[in-house]
Design an enzyme around this catalytic site. Structure first.
Site, PDB file in Angstrom:
ATOM      1  N   HIS A 125       0.810  -1.229   0.000  1.00  0.00           N
ATOM      2  CA  HIS A 125       0.000   0.000   0.000  1.00  0.00           C
ATOM      3  C   HIS A 125       0.842   1.278   0.000  1.00  0.00           C
ATOM      4  O   HIS A 125       0.337   2.364   0.323  1.00  0.00           O
ATOM      5  CB  HIS A 125      -0.961  -0.022   1.200  1.00  0.00           C
ATOM      6  CG  HIS A 125      -1.925  -1.163   1.136  1.00  0.00           C
ATOM      7  ND1 HIS A 125      -2.554  -1.665   2.252  1.00  0.00           N
ATOM      8  CD2 HIS A 125      -2.358  -1.915   0.101  1.00  0.00           C
ATOM      9  CE1 HIS A 125      -3.325  -2.689   1.881  1.00  0.00           C
ATOM     10  NE2 HIS A 125      -3.225  -2.857   0.610  1.00  0.00           N
ATOM     11  N   ASN A 223      -2.278 -13.168  15.923  1.00  0.00           N
ATOM     12  CA  ASN A 223      -3.142 -12.017  16.165  1.00  0.00           C
ATOM     13  C   ASN A 223      -3.663 -12.091  17.599  1.00  0.00           C
ATOM     14  O   ASN A 223      -3.786 -13.191  18.150  1.00  0.00           O
ATOM     15  CB  ASN A 223      -4.325 -12.032  15.189  1.00  0.00           C
ATOM     16  CG  ASN A 223      -5.046 -10.693  15.125  1.00  0.00           C
ATOM     17  OD1 ASN A 223      -5.475 -10.175  16.136  1.00  0.00           O
ATOM     18  ND2 ASN A 223      -5.153 -10.133  13.933  1.00  0.00           N
TER      19      ASN A 223
HETATM   20  C1  BV8 Z   1      -8.614  -2.411  -4.989  1.00  0.00           C
HETATM   21  C2  BV8 Z   1      -3.063   2.733   2.633  1.00  0.00           C
HETATM   22  C3  BV8 Z   1      -9.213  -2.605  -7.320  1.00  0.00           C
HETATM   23  C4  BV8 Z   1      -3.645   4.058   2.930  1.00  0.00           C
HETATM   24  C5  BV8 Z   1      -4.836   1.045   2.786  1.00  0.00           C
HETATM   25  C6  BV8 Z   1     -13.224  -7.706  -2.220  1.00  0.00           C
HETATM   26  C7  BV8 Z   1     -14.156  -7.822  -1.230  1.00  0.00           C
HETATM   27  C8  BV8 Z   1     -14.571  -6.651  -0.524  1.00  0.00           C
HETATM   28  C9  BV8 Z   1     -14.046  -5.381  -0.810  1.00  0.00           C
HETATM   29  C10 BV8 Z   1     -13.114  -5.290  -1.787  1.00  0.00           C
HETATM   30  C11 BV8 Z   1     -12.724  -6.438  -2.500  1.00  0.00           C
HETATM   31  N1  BV8 Z   1     -11.800  -6.038  -3.401  1.00  0.00           N
HETATM   32  C12 BV8 Z   1     -11.620  -4.676  -3.290  1.00  0.00           C
HETATM   33  C13 BV8 Z   1     -12.413  -4.211  -2.308  1.00  0.00           C
HETATM   34  C14 BV8 Z   1     -12.483  -2.851  -1.883  1.00  0.00           C
HETATM   35  C15 BV8 Z   1     -11.405  -2.500  -0.836  1.00  0.00           C
HETATM   36  C16 BV8 Z   1     -11.544  -3.300   0.443  1.00  0.00           C
HETATM   37  O1  BV8 Z   1     -10.889  -4.298   0.650  1.00  0.00           O
HETATM   38  N2  BV8 Z   1     -12.400  -2.778   1.332  1.00  0.00           N
HETATM   39  C17 BV8 Z   1     -12.552  -3.421   2.662  1.00  0.00           C
HETATM   40  C18 BV8 Z   1     -12.702  -2.303   3.686  1.00  0.00           C
HETATM   41  C19 BV8 Z   1     -13.717  -4.372   2.664  1.00  0.00           C
HETATM   42  N3  BV8 Z   1     -10.056  -2.702  -1.386  1.00  0.00           N
HETATM   43  C20 BV8 Z   1      -9.542  -1.698  -2.132  1.00  0.00           C
HETATM   44  O2  BV8 Z   1     -10.115  -0.666  -2.392  1.00  0.00           O
HETATM   45  C21 BV8 Z   1      -8.147  -1.945  -2.674  1.00  0.00           C
HETATM   46  N4  BV8 Z   1      -8.087  -1.595  -4.064  1.00  0.00           N
HETATM   47  O3  BV8 Z   1      -9.100  -3.483  -4.691  1.00  0.00           O
HETATM   48  O4  BV8 Z   1      -8.548  -1.892  -6.265  1.00  0.00           O
HETATM   49  C22 BV8 Z   1     -10.647  -2.416  -7.071  1.00  0.00           C
HETATM   50  C23 BV8 Z   1     -11.090  -1.119  -6.898  1.00  0.00           C
HETATM   51  C24 BV8 Z   1     -12.469  -0.938  -6.666  1.00  0.00           C
HETATM   52  C25 BV8 Z   1     -13.366  -2.023  -6.541  1.00  0.00           C
HETATM   53  C26 BV8 Z   1     -12.858  -3.315  -6.723  1.00  0.00           C
HETATM   54  C27 BV8 Z   1     -11.501  -3.516  -6.979  1.00  0.00           C
HETATM   55  C28 BV8 Z   1      -7.114  -0.998  -1.968  1.00  0.00           C
HETATM   56  C29 BV8 Z   1      -6.995  -1.354  -0.528  1.00  0.00           C
HETATM   57  C30 BV8 Z   1      -5.839  -0.528   0.102  1.00  0.00           C
HETATM   58  C31 BV8 Z   1      -6.357   0.664   0.858  1.00  0.00           C
HETATM   59  N5  BV8 Z   1      -5.256   1.346   1.560  1.00  0.00           N
HETATM   60  N6  BV8 Z   1      -3.784   1.680   3.367  1.00  0.00           N
HETATM   61  C32 BV8 Z   1      -3.362   4.526   4.340  1.00  0.00           C
HETATM   62  O5  BV8 Z   1      -2.824   3.752   5.138  1.00  0.00           O
HETATM   63  O6  BV8 Z   1      -3.677   5.679   4.604  1.00  0.00           O
HETATM   64  S1  BV8 Z   1      -5.645  -0.210   3.634  1.00  0.00           S
HETATM   65  C33 BV8 Z   1      -5.198   0.010   5.313  1.00  0.00           C
HETATM   66  O7  BV8 Z   1      -6.229  -0.600   6.047  1.00  0.00           O
HETATM   67  C34 BV8 Z   1      -3.931  -0.706   5.735  1.00  0.00           C
HETATM   68  O8  BV8 Z   1      -2.907  -0.596   4.790  1.00  0.00           O
HETATM   69  C35 BV8 Z   1      -4.425  -2.141   5.901  1.00  0.00           C
HETATM   70  O9  BV8 Z   1      -4.423  -2.818   4.686  1.00  0.00           O
HETATM   71  C36 BV8 Z   1      -5.861  -1.938   6.338  1.00  0.00           C
HETATM   72  C37 BV8 Z   1      -5.954  -2.076   7.826  1.00  0.00           C
HETATM   73  O10 BV8 Z   1      -5.920  -3.440   8.091  1.00  0.00           O
HETATM   74  P1  BV8 Z   1      -4.839  -4.028   9.145  1.00  0.00           P
HETATM   75  O11 BV8 Z   1      -3.464  -3.599   8.767  1.00  0.00           O
HETATM   76  O12 BV8 Z   1      -5.145  -5.438   9.257  1.00  0.00           O
HETATM   77  O13 BV8 Z   1      -5.167  -3.214  10.501  1.00  0.00           O
HETATM   78  P2  BV8 Z   1      -6.474  -3.302  11.419  1.00  0.00           P
HETATM   79  O14 BV8 Z   1      -6.399  -2.155  12.327  1.00  0.00           O
HETATM   80  O15 BV8 Z   1      -7.686  -3.535  10.578  1.00  0.00           O
HETATM   81  O16 BV8 Z   1      -6.255  -4.652  12.274  1.00  0.00           O
HETATM   82  C38 BV8 Z   1      -5.164  -4.757  13.152  1.00  0.00           C
HETATM   83  C39 BV8 Z   1      -5.166  -6.205  13.621  1.00  0.00           C
HETATM   84  O17 BV8 Z   1      -4.024  -6.398  14.447  1.00  0.00           O
HETATM   85  C40 BV8 Z   1      -6.394  -6.568  14.442  1.00  0.00           C
HETATM   86  O18 BV8 Z   1      -6.890  -7.830  13.995  1.00  0.00           O
HETATM   87  C41 BV8 Z   1      -5.856  -6.655  15.888  1.00  0.00           C
HETATM   88  O19 BV8 Z   1      -6.498  -7.670  16.637  1.00  0.00           O
HETATM   89  C42 BV8 Z   1      -4.406  -7.035  15.647  1.00  0.00           C
HETATM   90  N7  BV8 Z   1      -3.456  -6.568  16.668  1.00  0.00           N
HETATM   91  C43 BV8 Z   1      -3.449  -5.360  17.311  1.00  0.00           C
HETATM   92  N8  BV8 Z   1      -2.353  -5.291  18.137  1.00  0.00           N
HETATM   93  C44 BV8 Z   1      -1.672  -6.469  17.982  1.00  0.00           C
HETATM   94  C45 BV8 Z   1      -2.370  -7.285  17.041  1.00  0.00           C
HETATM   95  N9  BV8 Z   1      -1.957  -8.515  16.687  1.00  0.00           N
HETATM   96  C46 BV8 Z   1      -0.790  -8.978  17.268  1.00  0.00           C
HETATM   97  N10 BV8 Z   1      -0.054  -8.241  18.161  1.00  0.00           N
HETATM   98  C47 BV8 Z   1      -0.461  -7.003  18.558  1.00  0.00           C
HETATM   99  N11 BV8 Z   1       0.275  -6.315  19.436  1.00  0.00           N
END
Ligand code: BV8
Length: 250
Positions: A125, A223
């Site tokens: 990303h 996780n």
């Molecule tokens: C795209 C950069 C083509 C910006 C980011 C299929 C199904 C559904 C939806 C979609 C799909 N395909 C595409 C989509 C749409 C969308 C998507 O996935 N939406 C989601 C919300 C459903 N994807 C996109 O738009 C992607 N592009 O597919 O293009 C396309 C376009 C349009 C339509 C179709 C296809 C682009 C996605 C990238 C977006 N940019 N970041 C910025 O950072 O500002 S995403 C951003 O959020 C991060 O980079 C990361 O990827 C995501 C966050 O997730 P995590 O890193 O997992 O963090 P989170 O806080 O959620 O979780 C933390 C975890 O850690 C928790 O589980 C917690 O329990 C755990 N944890 C916490 N502390 C600890 C720990 N574990 C261990 N130890 C600890 N100490």
């Protein structure tokens, strides 16, 4: 020691031995790997900025609507991250990554893996420390690095076309860089594939562990809690990345 803790020690030992025997190892990380460094996760308690959800600000539409507010959010995150150091999870991953046949894929834009010395990092990303021309002008296709904190004035401008600069990160609704995504998919051809600190919700990143499994890799998830990928992986280890990862390098 609780039975849960005893079971987890057995799991960690088994994962460590599989990693030691793996010719090809791939690790994919999310925001949870940087939590112990003080970087807010997306879905964690401090994930919200003002009243906005990440999905509301990390989009080309939000930037077109109000580049100032989007840049204030990124500037705020840069200031947070600048005060953070890589933690033992980043360091353990950096040492595993130095083994032949190892690959590290991250969703994080904080570059703490880079600061921990992780070779060949696949940044799905992008990076919050790189800027690009928002208008994608001819001279602005390659991102440039700018680590100034604070970054001012906001929004910054691209010197060549004087157009707006944007963070060189992938926003929701934007496609990932082809070469980067190809490298990540190629890295799913491995013996062991494990995720660390990701909620496995955002695609295409969340699809990689399933791709690795379909290619015969042993898959695991580290996780604090269950994720949508937990039922699919061979081993789901519940615990903190900064405590478990150092045990995997022994
Ligand atoms: C795209 C950069 C083509 C910006 C980011 C299929 C199904 C559904 C939806 C979609 C799909 N395909 C595409 C989509 C749409 C969308 C998507 O996935 N939406 C989601 C919300 C459903 N994807 C996109 O738009 C992607 N592009 O597919 O293009 C396309 C376009 C349009 C339509 C179709 C296809 C682009 C996605 C990238 C977006 N940019 N970041 C910025 O950072 O500002 S995403 C951003 O959020 C991060 O980079 C990361 O990827 C995501 C966050 O997730 P995590 O890193 O997992 O963090 P989170 O806080 O959620 O979780 C933390 C975890 O850690 C928790 O589980 C917690 O329990 C755990 N944890 C916490 N502390 C600890 C720990 N574990 C261990 N130890 C600890 N100490």
């Amino acid at each position: 020691m609780t039975s849960h803790e005893a079971a987890r020690i057995v799991e960690v030992r088994e994962l460590a031995s599989r990693i030691a025997r793996a010719r090809r190892l791939t690790i994919m990380t999310g925001a949870g790997v940087s939590a112990a460094s003080g970087v807010p996760t997306f879905r964690g308690p401090q994930g919200l900025w003002r009243e906005y959800r990440a999905e509301d600000l990390a989009t080309p539409e939000a930037f077109a609507r109000d580049p100032q507010v989007v840049w204030e959010w990124y500037a705020w995150r840069r200031e947070q991250i600048a005060a953070c150091q890589p933690n033992p999870a980043h360091e353990a991953i950096a040492s595993l990554a130095k083994r032949p046949g190892a690959a590290v894929i991250t969703q994080n834009v904080d570059d703490l893996h880079v600061r921990a010395g992780t070779p060949g990092l696949i940044r799905l990303h992008g990076s919050i420390w790189e800027l690009a021309c928002a208008a994608r002008c001819a001279a602005g296709t390659r991102p440039w690095r700018d680590e100034r904190v604070p970054l001012s004035p906001l929004p910054p401008r691209w010197p060549h076309c004087r157009g707006l600069a944007r963070p060189a990160v992938v926003w929701f609704g934007e496609s990932l860089d082809d070469a980067t995504l190809t490298a990540a998919v190629q890295a799913t051809a491995c013996d062991v594939f494990f995720t660390v600190g990701t909620s496995s919700i955002v695609y295409p990143a969340a699809g990689l562990v399933h791709e690795a499994k379909s290619r015969g890799a042993f898959t695991a998830e580290i996780n604090l809690e269950e994720t949508p990928a937990s039922p699919a992986v061979d081993m789901a280890v519940h615990g903190a990345a900064e405590q478990i990862l150092p045990l995997l390098t022994e």
